[in-house]
Design an enzyme around this catalytic site. Structure first.
Site, short mmCIF file in Angstrom:
data_model
loop_
_atom_site.label_atom_id
_atom_site.label_comp_id
_atom_site.label_asym_id
_atom_site.label_seq_id
_atom_site.Cartn_x
_atom_site.Cartn_y
_atom_site.Cartn_z
N ASN A 1 -10.40 -0.18 -0.41
CA ASN A 1 -9.16 -0.03 0.25
C ASN A 1 -8.40 -0.50 -1.38
O ASN A 1 -8.83 -1.57 -1.29
CB ASN A 1 -8.30 -0.65 1.15
N HIS B 1 -3.78 7.33 2.41
CA HIS B 1 -3.31 6.01 2.10
C HIS B 1 -4.80 5.53 2.70
O HIS B 1 -5.39 5.45 3.90
CB HIS B 1 -2.34 4.55 2.69
N CYS C 1 1.39 -1.25 -0.06
CA CYS C 1 -0.44 0.15 0.35
C CYS C 1 0.94 1.20 -0.07
O CYS C 1 0.96 2.31 -0.12
CB CYS C 1 -0.94 0.14 1.11
#
Length: 342
Positions: A293, A263, A121
């Site tokens: 996500n 993020h 990520c």
């Protein structure tokens, strides 16, 4: 520890010249998930902040998402070619070869250097560092950086803790050689890792460790695993510390940050980090409610959508941060440039 602080770079810098994003058309709602999982819309919203997410259809791969976002970023930057391609992804089309050369070829960039970056990520920020290095070294004048993940392809559809969170998408930027003082110039970048806690976020099977063991992996070991409680703690601590360092190295103060883009892990993590940094709600960018996500694609997808809908405008001071498997984390701060986002 995070790498030692370094002064703001001088000389040739990487400057954001274009941005684009793409999400696959298929949408999965919370209600859809309740038909196959022991969960509810209220449970998912309260723990993740997610209502809907986009997912790839059968046969669609990471490169397909990357090509769409990359093409839009190139068009946003005026339609000129790039002389290098960097792809940040956790879900490459194949274990071997890298996916970036295929993306470059499909975009008509055959012959340019192209390679993958694997930082889960945090991939977009690590990709920014890689692309900036190519420009600073004079290897490239224009770099296409794409972050793309078909994350649902490595998620156990029956695991309530991950199936409700992760989704698919891509975001891309074009970076050009420029001056460190102009809007859109990248840096300084704060990056760090802790491989001693790699067990918190992992796909156990499929790599050389498992293959060389002589032990056949169970089907469940090919799926993504995450230890939620410990991951939450590390994510909040690392993103907060990296953000503070990035702002200090930029010579800003936290109360001068106009937009905070983290993020999109889950709503609780986002709120905890922003609260620690004392960034008010109106300065926080988020799209997790509608896209979930999306792994490494999360940051550029968020920036592209925020620029399109007017939440992110020219001249604003923007703080970016991310955290992911590795463990790996990072942050940077920049003035948002004048762009035509696509």
């Amino acid at each position: 520890m995070t790498a030692p602080s370094r002064p703001l770079a001088t000389g040739r810098a990487a400057v954001i010249a274009g941005i684009g994003s793409y999400v696959p058309p298929d949408v999965v709602t919370n209600e859809d998930l309740t038909r196959r999982l022991d969960t509810s819309d209220e449970w998912i919203r309260s723990r993740t902040g997610i209502a809907t997410r986009h997912v790839v259809s059968p046969g669609t791969a990471t490169s397909d998402l990357a090509v769409e976002a990359g093409a839009r970023a190139l068009k946003s930057a005026g339609g000129e070619d790039a002389d290098a391609v960097v792809l940040a992804t956790t879900t490459p089309d194949h274990t071997c070869p890298a996916t970036a050369p295929a993306v470059a070829a499909r975009l008509g960039l055959t012959g340019v250097p192209a390679f993958d970056v694997a930082a889960v990520c945090t991939g977009f920020l690590y990709g920014l560092a890689s692309a900036s290095g190519l420009i600073a070294a004079g290897i490239a004048d224009r770099v296409l950086l794409v972050a793309a993940d078909a994350f649902t392809t490595i998620i156990d559809p029956g695991d309530r803790t991950t199936a409700v969170i992760f989704a698919d998408g891509a975001g891309a930027v074009v970076l050009r050689a420029g001056d460190p003082g102009e809007p859109g110039a990248v840096g300084p970048l704060v990056l760090g890792s802790d491989g001693g806690r790699s067990d918190l976020i992992e796909v156990p099977a499929g790599g050389s460790r498992q293959r060389s063991s002589g032990r056949a992996a169970g089907p469940e070991e090919h799926y993504f695993r995450m230890q939620g409680r410990d991951t939450y703690r590390h994510a909040v601590e690392r993103m907060t510390a990296a953000s503070v360092e990035a702002v200090e190295r930029r010579g800003w103060t936290m109360d001068g940050v106009d937009r905070f883009a983290a993020h999109q892990a889950n709503a609780r993590i986002l709120a905890a980090v922003a609260d620690r940094l004392e960034i008010p709600d109106e300065r926080r960018l988020s799209n997790i409610e509608h896209v979930g996500n999306t792994g490494g694609a999360s940051l550029p997808l968020l920036l592209s959508q925020a620029a399109q809908d007017g939440r992110l405008t020219t001249g604003q001071k923007v703080l970016l941060t991310a955290f992911g498997g590795g463990l790996a984390w990072g942050a940077t701060a920049l003035h948002w440039p004048e762009l035509d986002p696509l």
